[in-house]
Design an enzyme around this catalytic site. Structure first.
Site, mmCIF file in Angstrom:
data_model
loop_
_atom_site.group_PDB
_atom_site.id
_atom_site.type_symbol
_atom_site.label_atom_id
_atom_site.label_comp_id
_atom_site.label_asym_id
_atom_site.label_seq_id
_atom_site.Cartn_x
_atom_site.Cartn_y
_atom_site.Cartn_z
ATOM 1 N N ASP A 1 -39.362 -27.913 2.418
ATOM 2 C CA ASP A 1 -38.023 -28.138 2.063
ATOM 3 C C ASP A 1 -37.446 -28.709 3.649
ATOM 4 O O ASP A 1 -37.223 -27.709 4.635
ATOM 5 C CB ASP A 1 -37.146 -27.169 1.671
ATOM 6 C CG ASP A 1 -35.657 -27.649 1.539
ATOM 7 O OD1 ASP A 1 -35.209 -28.682 2.253
ATOM 8 O OD2 ASP A 1 -34.904 -27.168 0.295
ATOM 9 N N HIS B 1 -36.335 -31.318 -0.776
ATOM 10 C CA HIS B 1 -35.069 -30.498 -0.994
ATOM 11 C C HIS B 1 -34.590 -31.199 -2.237
ATOM 12 O O HIS B 1 -34.146 -32.383 -2.436
ATOM 13 C CB HIS B 1 -34.179 -31.181 0.137
ATOM 14 C CG HIS B 1 -32.938 -30.256 0.028
ATOM 15 N ND1 HIS B 1 -32.759 -28.904 0.253
ATOM 16 C CD2 HIS B 1 -31.600 -30.770 -0.041
ATOM 17 C CE1 HIS B 1 -31.337 -28.514 0.156
ATOM 18 N NE2 HIS B 1 -30.662 -29.617 -0.308
#
Length: 364
Positions: A292, A323
């Site tokens: 992420d 993400h």
């Protein structure tokens, strides 16, 4: 497959391992560009849903005359559940990111939930997503007061329904703060967070990829520009609309106010998402990716000890996913949404089976 569940051993944890292990969603095919998490992030942030869902808006007035907006997908009191194994009825509260951006991914999750008999509704903060701003204040990052009012209203509107909540990205700061502050009085049966931000202050101070920060910053400044007259008595609007980072905008809105200025440190003492995490009494699934680019490296951004020590927090960690992306080939394009819905199904199954027993981690 490529996921692992980190949690404190319990009967509920064993049930989730079995249920998620059987889920086809977690065995999805590879995405063409698995090593480009920033591309995944941009795709998730900008891609609109197909088709656009029908939405009915309802404005909820708060005790200080402020307004929040509830957007009901498929109508305000349409489907009442009961399809595909979902008990009737189930209300699913969807919480966008902290900038109020309702992404295509969040809408797709709501659509899939609607198809399975849930009643999905999106919570919009003051001044976000076209919600009128009737007071010269917005909702701080981790202040759950307005969310609590919305949950109370939903409970009154659907008194016999199970109430679930799912948040996306930085919006998870609000949901986590609400669960900790409310404890056993949260009125939720279960919750889930997609790519949550656990440490708010660290996240703002570390800075974010510009591909993520600038679209959200422009989205926020455009929305706030509609309320310059209302905000002028509370903040320096020139500085606000000239903000060059999400941190600068956050400080201007909530720390450098004209009537009650405060320090950055004091602001986060009141708004850190996990400040009362030990008081949470509702099962929470946090779906996170090790790559992420917005949350940051797992070693400094994931509270691993919380998942090892609390019977209510479950971390489903995957190596690739970006993400809020969790992409896959084929229709749908996001296996994370299916994993969340499977988690809610498994939670309902466990709670129905274990309700007569005592001493198990379940909502009190």
């Amino acid at each position: 497959g490529r996921c692992r569940l980190l949690c404190k051993p319990s009967a509920l944890a064993q049930h989730l391992v079995r249920s998620l292990g059987r889920s086809a969603a977690l065995r999805g095919s590879r995405w063409p560009w698995p090593r480009w998490p920033r591309l995944q992030m941009l795709r998730q942030l900008l891609q609109p849903p197909e088709p656009e869902p029908a939405v009915t808006r309802e404005l909820l007035q708060l005790p200080d005359t402020g307004l929040v907006a509830l957007d009901w997908l498929g109508g305000p009191w349409g489907a009442v559940g009961g399809s595909r194994g979902v008990p009737s009825p189930v209300v699913l509260l969807l919480i966008p990111n902290a900038a109020g951006k309702v992404t295509g991914g969040l809408l797709q999750l709501g659509q899939r939930a609607l198809e399975r008999g849930f009643i999905p509704v999106i919570f919009n903060r003051r001044g976000h997503n076209g919600c009128p701003l009737t007071t010269p204040r917005l909702q701080p990052f981790g202040d759950p007061g307005d969310l609590r009012e919305a949950v109370t209203y939903l409970r009154c509107r659907h008194p016999t329904a199970s109430l679930l909540a799912v948040s996306e990205g930085s919006g998870s700061g609000l949901l986590l703060a609400y669960l900790g502050e409310s404890g056993s009085s949260s009125r939720l049966a279960a919750a889930a967070c997609l790519s949550p931000i656990f440490r708010g202050r660290d996240w703002f101070e570390a800075g974010m990829p510009w591909l993520y920060e600038w679209p959200l910053l422009l989205h926020l400044r455009r929305g706030l520009s509609r309320y310059v007259g209302s905000l002028a008595e509370a903040v320096d609007v020139d500085r606000l609309l000239g903000s060059r980072s999400l941190r600068e905008l956050e400080e201007t809105l909530f720390c450098q106010t004209k009537s009650h200025p405060t320090s950055w440190e004091a602001y986060w003492e009141r708004n850190e998402p996990l400040r009362d995490a030990d008081e949470a009494a509702v099962p929470v699934l946090c779906l996170c990716s090790a790559d992420d680019p917005v949350r940051g490296p797992p070693a400094r951004s994931l509270p691993l000890e919380l998942f090892r020590s609390s019977p209510y927090f479950f971390l489903l960690l995957t190596r690739r996913g970006g993400h809020c992306g969790f992409p896959r080939r084929g229709p749908g394009g996001c296996w994370g949404q299916e994993a969340v819905l499977e988690y809610f199904r498994a939670m309902a199954e466990f709670l129905r089976a274990e309700e007569p027993r005592k001493g198990l981690p379940r909502p009190r």
